[in-house]
Scaffold this motif. Sequence first.
Motif, PDB file in Angstrom:
ATOM      1  N   VAL A 102      45.807  25.094 -16.501  1.00 22.74           N
ATOM      2  CA  VAL A 102      46.894  24.120 -16.430  1.00 22.74           C
ATOM      3  C   VAL A 102      48.234  24.859 -16.472  1.00 22.74           C
ATOM      4  CG1 VAL A 102      48.004  22.174 -17.571  1.00 22.74           C
ATOM      5  CG2 VAL A 102      45.514  22.313 -17.482  1.00 22.74           C
ATOM      6  N   HIS A 103      49.088  24.566 -15.506  1.00 20.64           N
ATOM      7  CA  HIS A 103      50.458  25.074 -15.490  1.00 20.64           C
ATOM      8  C   HIS A 103      51.385  23.872 -15.411  1.00 20.64           C
ATOM      9  CE1 HIS A 103      49.064  29.177 -14.579  1.00 20.64           C
ATOM     10  NE2 HIS A 103      48.217  28.626 -13.749  1.00 20.64           N
ATOM     11  N   SER A 104      52.673  24.145 -15.355  1.00 20.09           N
ATOM     12  CA  SER A 104      53.583  23.070 -14.996  1.00 20.09           C
ATOM     13  C   SER A 104      54.439  23.538 -13.845  1.00 20.09           C
ATOM     14  CB  SER A 104      54.449  22.636 -16.177  1.00 20.09           C
ATOM     15  OG  SER A 104      55.679  23.324 -16.187  1.00 20.09           O
ATOM     16  N   ILE A 137      60.146  26.837 -13.200  1.00 19.04           N
ATOM     17  CA  ILE A 137      59.507  27.506 -14.329  1.00 19.04           C
ATOM     18  C   ILE A 137      58.236  26.773 -14.754  1.00 19.04           C
ATOM     19  CG2 ILE A 137      61.510  28.686 -15.333  1.00 19.04           C
ATOM     20  CD1 ILE A 137      61.855  26.200 -17.134  1.00 19.04           C
ATOM     21  N   CYS A 138      57.401  27.518 -15.482  1.00 19.16           N
ATOM     22  CA  CYS A 138      56.167  26.954 -16.017  1.00 19.16           C
ATOM     23  C   CYS A 138      56.404  26.572 -17.471  1.00 19.16           C
ATOM     24  CB  CYS A 138      55.040  27.970 -15.909  1.00 19.16           C
ATOM     25  SG  CYS A 138      53.463  27.350 -16.498  1.00 19.16           S
ATOM     26  N   ASN A 139      56.147  25.321 -17.783  1.00 19.16           N
ATOM     27  CA  ASN A 139      56.392  24.776 -19.121  1.00 19.16           C
ATOM     28  C   ASN A 139      55.129  24.622 -19.954  1.00 19.16           C
ATOM     29  OD1 ASN A 139      59.000  24.382 -19.797  1.00 19.16           O
ATOM     30  ND2 ASN A 139      59.190  22.377 -18.839  1.00 19.16           N
ATOM     31  N   GLU A 140      53.977  24.921 -19.347  1.00 26.25           N
ATOM     32  CA  GLU A 140      52.707  24.784 -20.062  1.00 26.25           C
ATOM     33  C   GLU A 140      52.212  26.188 -20.372  1.00 26.25           C
ATOM     34  OE1 GLU A 140      50.771  22.199 -21.009  1.00 26.25           O
ATOM     35  OE2 GLU A 140      52.232  20.720 -20.347  1.00 26.25           O
ATOM     36  N   TYR A 141      51.934  26.448 -21.628  1.00 24.03           N
ATOM     37  CA  TYR A 141      51.459  27.777 -21.979  1.00 24.03           C
ATOM     38  C   TYR A 141      50.149  28.047 -21.233  1.00 24.03           C
ATOM     39  CZ  TYR A 141      50.028  31.948 -24.239  1.00 24.03           C
ATOM     40  OH  TYR A 141      49.638  33.249 -24.449  1.00 24.03           O
ATOM     41  N   CYS A 142      50.122  29.145 -20.457  1.00 20.93           N
ATOM     42  CA  CYS A 142      48.960  29.382 -19.593  1.00 20.93           C
ATOM     43  C   CYS A 142      48.376  30.780 -19.749  1.00 20.93           C
ATOM     44  CB  CYS A 142      49.331  29.116 -18.132  1.00 20.93           C
ATOM     45  SG  CYS A 142      50.791  30.029 -17.588  1.00 20.93           S
ATOM     46  N   GLY A 143      48.884  31.534 -20.721  1.00 17.18           N
ATOM     47  CA  GLY A 143      48.304  32.854 -20.936  1.00 17.18           C
ATOM     48  C   GLY A 143      49.380  33.879 -21.198  1.00 17.18           C
ATOM     49  N   GLY A 145      50.975  35.946 -19.444  1.00 17.92           N
ATOM     50  CA  GLY A 145      52.091  36.091 -18.509  1.00 17.92           C
ATOM     51  C   GLY A 145      52.918  34.833 -18.353  1.00 17.92           C
ATOM     52  N   HIS A 146      52.628  33.839 -19.218  1.00 20.70           N
ATOM     53  CA  HIS A 146      53.298  32.537 -19.098  1.00 20.70           C
ATOM     54  C   HIS A 146      54.819  32.657 -18.976  1.00 20.70           C
ATOM     55  CE1 HIS A 146      54.683  28.530 -20.084  1.00 20.70           C
ATOM     56  NE2 HIS A 146      55.270  28.994 -21.151  1.00 20.70           N
ATOM     57  N   HIS A 147      55.436  33.512 -19.800  1.00 21.29           N
ATOM     58  CA  HIS A 147      56.896  33.599 -19.829  1.00 21.29           C
ATOM     59  C   HIS A 147      57.469  34.232 -18.567  1.00 21.29           C
ATOM     60  CE1 HIS A 147      56.966  32.133 -23.883  1.00 21.29           C
ATOM     61  NE2 HIS A 147      55.963  32.934 -24.140  1.00 21.29           N
ATOM     62  N   PHE A 148      56.588  34.853 -17.778  1.00 28.56           N
ATOM     63  CA  PHE A 148      57.066  35.496 -16.547  1.00 28.56           C
ATOM     64  C   PHE A 148      56.715  34.654 -15.322  1.00 28.56           C
ATOM     65  CE2 PHE A 148      55.992  38.745 -19.701  1.00 28.56           C
ATOM     66  CZ  PHE A 148      57.258  39.239 -19.927  1.00 28.56           C
ATOM     67  N   MET A 149      56.232  33.454 -15.567  1.00 24.22           N
ATOM     68  CA  MET A 149      55.812  32.608 -14.457  1.00 24.22           C
ATOM     69  C   MET A 149      56.986  31.742 -14.001  1.00 24.22           C
ATOM     70  SD  MET A 149      52.437  30.306 -14.091  1.00 24.22           S
ATOM     71  CE  MET A 149      52.212  29.225 -12.678  1.00 24.22           C
ATOM     72  N   TYR A 150      57.616  32.174 -12.934  1.00 27.35           N
ATOM     73  CA  TYR A 150      58.730  31.405 -12.387  1.00 27.35           C
ATOM     74  C   TYR A 150      58.950  31.814 -10.934  1.00 27.35           C
ATOM     75  CZ  TYR A 150      61.502  35.663 -12.838  1.00 27.35           C
ATOM     76  OH  TYR A 150      61.946  36.942 -12.705  1.00 27.35           O
TER      77      TYR A 150
HETATM   78 CU1  CUA Z   1      51.798  28.928 -15.921  1.00 25.55          CU
HETATM   79 CU2  CUA Z   1      52.712  28.810 -18.102  1.00 25.55          CU
END
Ligand code: CUA
Length: 157
Positions: A102-104, A137-143, A145-150
Motif C-alpha cells: 500500500v502506498h499513497s 509524495i507517498c503518505n503511507e509508510y511502505c518500507g 525507502g518510504h521517505h524517498f518515495m516521491y
Molecule cells: Cu510508498 Cu510510502
Amino acid sequence: MHLHKYEKIWLVFGTVCLIAFLSIVGVNAFAHDHTPAGGIETIDPEKVRETAPFNEPGVKKLDDDTYQAAIVASAFAYDGGQTLTVPVGKEIIFKVTSTDVVHSFTIDNTNVNMMVVPGQVTTKSYTFKEPGKYLIICNEYCGTGHHFMYTEIEVTE
Ligand code: CUA
C-alpha cells in the motif's frame, strides 16, 4: 463437572452470538466475492505491467478537455512514463495502482490524496488551476525507502 444454571445460559448465549457474528461476516465477505463495495476497479497486481493503461504509464489525451495520467506505484518510486507533464485548466484523470504494498498518491497543495492498494485501481480527477511543478509524495509508510518515495508533475500553460 457441575455448571451453574446462569453459567450455562451465558455459555449458550456467547456461542450463539459468536456463530451469528461469524455467519454475518462470512456471508458478507463471500456474497460480494471479496470485492470491496462501491464498484472499485480491480487489477491483478502481478500483471500490472501487462495491463492497460499501466503497460504504458504516462499522460494520454482523451479529448480536448480531458487527459488521463496512468501511474504505477511500487517501492519506492512512481512510474508516470518519461515525463509527467499535464496542461493547466484541463481535467486530469489520475489512475494509480501498486505492484507491491500500500502506498499513497498525494499531490502537494491539492486535495489529491489517495490510497494506492495492490489489486485496485484508484481513480481521481483533478484540474490544476496554477501552472508549475507539484510534488507527488507517498503518505503511507511502505518500507525503508518510504521517505524517498516521491516524484514531480509539471503543469504547463
Ligand atoms: Cu510508498 Cu510510502
